[in-house]
Design a protein around this motif. Structure first.
Motif, PDB file in Angstrom:
ATOM      1  N   GLU A 221       0.832  -1.198   0.000  1.00  0.00           N
ATOM      2  CA  GLU A 221       0.000   0.000   0.000  1.00  0.00           C
ATOM      3  C   GLU A 221       0.872   1.257   0.000  1.00  0.00           C
ATOM      4  OE1 GLU A 221      -4.043   0.041   0.657  1.00  0.00           O
ATOM      5  OE2 GLU A 221      -3.067  -1.135  -0.899  1.00  0.00           O
ATOM      6  N   ILE A 222       1.975   1.221   0.733  1.00  0.00           N
ATOM      7  CA  ILE A 222       2.910   2.356   0.750  1.00  0.00           C
ATOM      8  C   ILE A 222       3.503   2.564  -0.643  1.00  0.00           C
ATOM      9  CG2 ILE A 222       5.127   3.181   1.644  1.00  0.00           C
ATOM     10  CD1 ILE A 222       4.447   1.789   4.276  1.00  0.00           C
ATOM     11  N   LEU A 223       3.921   1.487  -1.274  1.00  0.00           N
ATOM     12  CA  LEU A 223       4.575   1.581  -2.581  1.00  0.00           C
ATOM     13  C   LEU A 223       3.609   2.012  -3.683  1.00  0.00           C
ATOM     14  CD1 LEU A 223       6.803  -1.621  -2.391  1.00  0.00           C
ATOM     15  CD2 LEU A 223       7.570   0.749  -2.266  1.00  0.00           C
ATOM     16  N   LYS A 224       2.328   1.671  -3.549  1.00  0.00           N
ATOM     17  CA  LYS A 224       1.341   1.996  -4.579  1.00  0.00           C
ATOM     18  C   LYS A 224       0.660   3.342  -4.345  1.00  0.00           C
ATOM     19  CE  LYS A 224       0.308  -2.811  -5.823  1.00  0.00           C
ATOM     20  NZ  LYS A 224      -0.747  -3.855  -5.919  1.00  0.00           N
ATOM     21  N   HIS A 225       1.064   4.040  -3.297  1.00  0.00           N
ATOM     22  CA  HIS A 225       0.451   5.336  -2.996  1.00  0.00           C
ATOM     23  C   HIS A 225       0.707   6.338  -4.119  1.00  0.00           C
ATOM     24  CE1 HIS A 225      -0.596   9.024  -0.846  1.00  0.00           C
ATOM     25  NE2 HIS A 225       0.538   9.523  -1.299  1.00  0.00           N
ATOM     26  N   ARG A 226      -0.332   7.068  -4.482  1.00  0.00           N
ATOM     27  CA  ARG A 226      -0.220   8.150  -5.446  1.00  0.00           C
ATOM     28  C   ARG A 226      -0.966   9.349  -4.883  1.00  0.00           C
ATOM     29  NH1 ARG A 226       2.704   4.832  -6.695  1.00  0.00           N
ATOM     30  NH2 ARG A 226       3.120   3.853  -8.718  1.00  0.00           N
ATOM     31  N   ASP A 227      -0.389  10.517  -5.014  1.00  0.00           N
ATOM     32  CA  ASP A 227      -1.025  11.732  -4.519  1.00  0.00           C
ATOM     33  C   ASP A 227      -2.386  11.929  -5.170  1.00  0.00           C
ATOM     34  OD1 ASP A 227       1.123  12.289  -2.896  1.00  0.00           O
ATOM     35  OD2 ASP A 227       2.120  13.580  -4.366  1.00  0.00           O
ATOM     36  N   GLY A 228      -3.393  12.195  -4.325  1.00  0.00           N
ATOM     37  CA  GLY A 228      -4.745  12.404  -4.824  1.00  0.00           C
ATOM     38  C   GLY A 228      -5.535  11.131  -5.016  1.00  0.00           C
ATOM     39  N   GLN A 229      -4.894   9.968  -4.847  1.00  0.00           N
ATOM     40  CA  GLN A 229      -5.577   8.683  -4.988  1.00  0.00           C
ATOM     41  C   GLN A 229      -5.400   7.905  -3.688  1.00  0.00           C
ATOM     42  OE1 GLN A 229      -4.111   6.617  -8.443  1.00  0.00           O
ATOM     43  NE2 GLN A 229      -4.416   8.377  -9.804  1.00  0.00           N
ATOM     44  N   PHE A 230      -6.494   7.693  -2.976  1.00  0.00           N
ATOM     45  CA  PHE A 230      -6.426   7.037  -1.677  1.00  0.00           C
ATOM     46  C   PHE A 230      -6.532   5.529  -1.829  1.00  0.00           C
ATOM     47  CE2 PHE A 230      -7.846  11.310  -0.539  1.00  0.00           C
ATOM     48  CZ  PHE A 230      -6.946  11.601   0.492  1.00  0.00           C
ATOM     49  N   ARG A 231      -5.577   4.837  -1.235  1.00  0.00           N
ATOM     50  CA  ARG A 231      -5.614   3.380  -1.191  1.00  0.00           C
ATOM     51  C   ARG A 231      -6.626   2.937  -0.135  1.00  0.00           C
ATOM     52  NH1 ARG A 231      -3.721   0.862  -5.267  1.00  0.00           N
ATOM     53  NH2 ARG A 231      -3.416  -0.943  -3.924  1.00  0.00           N
ATOM     54  N   LEU A 232      -6.969   1.651  -0.131  1.00  0.00           N
ATOM     55  CA  LEU A 232      -7.938   1.114   0.826  1.00  0.00           C
ATOM     56  C   LEU A 232      -7.508   1.399   2.269  1.00  0.00           C
ATOM     57  CD1 LEU A 232     -10.459  -0.631   1.470  1.00  0.00           C
ATOM     58  CD2 LEU A 232      -8.944  -2.633   1.387  1.00  0.00           C
ATOM     59  N   SER A 233      -6.235   1.175   2.564  1.00  0.00           N
ATOM     60  CA  SER A 233      -5.742   1.380   3.930  1.00  0.00           C
ATOM     61  C   SER A 233      -5.706   2.847   4.320  1.00  0.00           C
ATOM     62  CB  SER A 233      -4.341   0.783   4.073  1.00  0.00           C
ATOM     63  OG  SER A 233      -3.461   1.360   3.126  1.00  0.00           O
ATOM     64  N   GLU A 234      -5.695   3.752   3.346  1.00  0.00           N
ATOM     65  CA  GLU A 234      -5.712   5.186   3.628  1.00  0.00           C
ATOM     66  C   GLU A 234      -7.135   5.715   3.762  1.00  0.00           C
ATOM     67  OE1 GLU A 234      -1.915   7.004   1.332  1.00  0.00           O
ATOM     68  OE2 GLU A 234      -3.351   5.950   0.054  1.00  0.00           O
ATOM     69  N   GLN A 235      -8.049   5.156   2.984  1.00  0.00           N
ATOM     70  CA  GLN A 235      -9.429   5.631   3.003  1.00  0.00           C
ATOM     71  C   GLN A 235     -10.222   5.034   4.165  1.00  0.00           C
ATOM     72  OE1 GLN A 235     -11.357   5.065  -0.735  1.00  0.00           O
ATOM     73  NE2 GLN A 235     -13.058   6.453  -0.260  1.00  0.00           N
ATOM     74  N   TYR A 236      -9.980   3.745   4.458  1.00  0.00           N
ATOM     75  CA  TYR A 236     -10.679   3.063   5.554  1.00  0.00           C
ATOM     76  C   TYR A 236      -9.666   2.370   6.466  1.00  0.00           C
ATOM     77  CZ  TYR A 236     -14.528   3.676   2.250  1.00  0.00           C
ATOM     78  OH  TYR A 236     -15.442   4.202   1.366  1.00  0.00           O
ATOM     79  N   PRO A 237      -8.790   3.123   7.117  1.00  0.00           N
ATOM     80  CA  PRO A 237      -7.727   2.491   7.913  1.00  0.00           C
ATOM     81  C   PRO A 237      -8.250   1.684   9.100  1.00  0.00           C
ATOM     82  CG  PRO A 237      -7.815   4.857   8.317  1.00  0.00           C
ATOM     83  CD  PRO A 237      -8.712   4.590   7.155  1.00  0.00           C
ATOM     84  N   TRP A 238      -9.387   2.124   9.689  1.00  0.00           N
ATOM     85  CA  TRP A 238      -9.908   1.402  10.852  1.00  0.00           C
ATOM     86  C   TRP A 238     -10.445   0.035  10.460  1.00  0.00           C
ATOM     87  CZ3 TRP A 238     -11.394   6.224   9.181  1.00  0.00           C
ATOM     88  CH2 TRP A 238     -12.548   6.298   8.390  1.00  0.00           C
ATOM     89  N   ILE A 239     -11.001  -0.091   9.246  1.00  0.00           N
ATOM     90  CA  ILE A 239     -11.506  -1.396   8.799  1.00  0.00           C
ATOM     91  C   ILE A 239     -10.339  -2.361   8.557  1.00  0.00           C
ATOM     92  CG2 ILE A 239     -12.746  -2.605   6.967  1.00  0.00           C
ATOM     93  CD1 ILE A 239     -14.469  -0.136   6.604  1.00  0.00           C
ATOM     94  N   VAL A 240      -9.313  -1.858   7.873  1.00  0.00           N
ATOM     95  CA  VAL A 240      -8.131  -2.683   7.616  1.00  0.00           C
ATOM     96  C   VAL A 240      -7.481  -3.107   8.926  1.00  0.00           C
ATOM     97  CG1 VAL A 240      -5.815  -2.684   6.608  1.00  0.00           C
ATOM     98  CG2 VAL A 240      -7.716  -1.657   5.352  1.00  0.00           C
ATOM     99  N   CYS A 241      -7.351  -2.154   9.859  1.00  0.00           N
ATOM    100  CA  CYS A 241      -6.702  -2.451  11.139  1.00  0.00           C
ATOM    101  C   CYS A 241      -7.518  -3.422  11.974  1.00  0.00           C
ATOM    102  CB  CYS A 241      -6.461  -1.156  11.910  1.00  0.00           C
ATOM    103  SG  CYS A 241      -5.151  -0.155  11.214  1.00  0.00           S
ATOM    104  N   PHE A 242      -8.837  -3.286  11.923  1.00  0.00           N
ATOM    105  CA  PHE A 242      -9.677  -4.204  12.693  1.00  0.00           C
ATOM    106  C   PHE A 242      -9.519  -5.634  12.178  1.00  0.00           C
ATOM    107  CE2 PHE A 242     -13.528  -6.475  13.810  1.00  0.00           C
ATOM    108  CZ  PHE A 242     -13.718  -6.122  15.145  1.00  0.00           C
ATOM    109  N   CYS A 243      -9.532  -5.803  10.856  1.00  0.00           N
ATOM    110  CA  CYS A 243      -9.392  -7.146  10.278  1.00  0.00           C
ATOM    111  C   CYS A 243      -8.047  -7.767  10.622  1.00  0.00           C
ATOM    112  CB  CYS A 243      -9.583  -7.082   8.768  1.00  0.00           C
ATOM    113  SG  CYS A 243     -11.246  -6.605   8.243  1.00  0.00           S
ATOM    114  N   PHE A 244      -6.989  -6.997  10.460  1.00  0.00           N
ATOM    115  CA  PHE A 244      -5.669  -7.535  10.763  1.00  0.00           C
ATOM    116  C   PHE A 244      -5.440  -7.653  12.272  1.00  0.00           C
ATOM    117  CE2 PHE A 244      -4.137  -5.913   6.445  1.00  0.00           C
ATOM    118  CZ  PHE A 244      -4.234  -7.184   5.895  1.00  0.00           C
ATOM    119  N   GLY A 245      -6.115  -6.818  13.049  1.00  0.00           N
ATOM    120  CA  GLY A 245      -5.998  -6.921  14.499  1.00  0.00           C
ATOM    121  C   GLY A 245      -6.510  -8.250  15.020  1.00  0.00           C
TER     122      GLY A 245
END
Length: 333
Positions: A221-245
């Protein structure tokens, strides 16, 4: 400063040793169970260090015979020994010492189970290798000791810290970052409680491998980051963190099960442990943020040209470490 932190972490991640077991929840464990008025069953668990028991030993008060047990036997995880000791007087109110602990980095947990009073949970540290057995144990001692156990675990668990650091790189908004970290802890708490209480049973090896995959996912996700384009982990970080938690909670539930929970204070112990984990994560994130703030105030340095390369280098470094852990853990199936 964020650029500097990214570069420093990338260098460290590339050249630092990659331990096989990144969960540092491996303290010694001493259990004292009263059998009769004068006899106690002693269980002594010593962490393994390169195939040998750590050079520490539990020493009971002089009123007990024997004060020390036989040589421990390796059980594939740690070195364990047990014995029955006869004490001339009441053991409560007397000191117990862990010899050699002052020269180690580990703690030792002590659980005392008297016949006629509440179970007590105490903690030996290198700075305090001797504790006095309380005559009137209470829930507060359980809470404080398990809180510090959770706090130390998150600050010494490299894979957990690497996951949180990757979030720090991805999520720029401070409140969104705090929310993501808290969601991670909530999920962590659910599976930890279920696994520790025996409701949920999952083999440890696949879980550890999937934890490495979760870190690899954030690296991508870090490597695929592009300015102005939000990745899944950037747009919904709490959902990603909950699943991996949920996965990370299973990652060290086995170790906590081995240490054990006080039967009369299980809710307090679990709550304290998870609050300690949350406090450790927030302190880690706060330290990184404070470092950025202080650097900007002192140097006024900010170079947008370096942000992209630094982000890429950090992403590749995190990815390399996570792949290393993944291969190592899969090969250990």
């Amino acid at each position: 400063m964020r650029v500097l932190i990214c570069l420093m972490m990338a260098i460290w991640l590339t050249f630092a040793p990659k331990p096989g077991n990144t969960h540092a929840l491996d303290p010694g464990y001493l259990d004292l169970r009263q059998l009769t008025q004068n006899t106690w069953q002693v269980l002594w668990r010593v962490p393994d260090v390169n195939g040998q028991p750590m050079r520490i030993d539990a020493s009971l008060p002089m009123v007990c015979t024997p004060a020390q047990g036989p040589q421990p036997i390796f059980d594939s995880v740690a070195w364990v020994t047990s014995w029955v000791t006869l004490c001339k007087t009441d053991l409560m109110g007397h000191p117990i010492t862990i010899k050699g602990l002052e020269g180690q980095n580990n703690d030792v947990l002590l659980r005392v189970q008297p016949l006629k009073s509440a179970i007590a949970t105490l903690r030996f540290t290198p700075a305090e290798p001797t504790v006095l057995l309380p005559q009137n144990p209470n829930t507060w001692s359980v809470f404080t000791n398990y809180f510090w156990l959770g706090f130390e675990h998150i600050l010494e668990g490299w894979d957990h810290l690497l996951f949180v650091f990757a979030l720090f790189i991805l999520v720029r908004n401070p409140w969104r970052l705090v929310g993501a970290v808290t969601a991670f802890t909530v999920a962590h708490s659910v599976t930890l409680a279920l696994a520790t209480l025996g409701v949920l049973r999952v083999p440890a090896a696949p879980v550890e491998a999937i934890i490495a995959l979760s870190i690899l996912f954030l690296a991508l996700e870090i490597l695929k980051h592009r300015d102005g384009q939000f990745r899944l982990s950037e747009q919904y970080p709490w959902i990603v963190c909950f699943c991996f938690g949920l996965l990370h909670g299973l990652g060290f539930a086995g170790a906590l099960s081995e240490i054990g929970l006080p039967s009369q204070d299980i809710p307090a112990a679990l709550l304290a442990f998870n609050l300690g984990v949350e406090a450790g994560q927030l302190i880690f994130v706060t330290s990184l943020s404070l470092g950025i703030y202080l650097w900007r105030q002192v140097t006024r340095f900010e170079s947008s040209q370096l942000i992209g390369p630094a982000r890429s280098i950090t992403g590749y470094a995190i990815g390399c470490v996570s792949v290393y852990w993944l291969v190592e853990r899969v090969s250990g199936f």
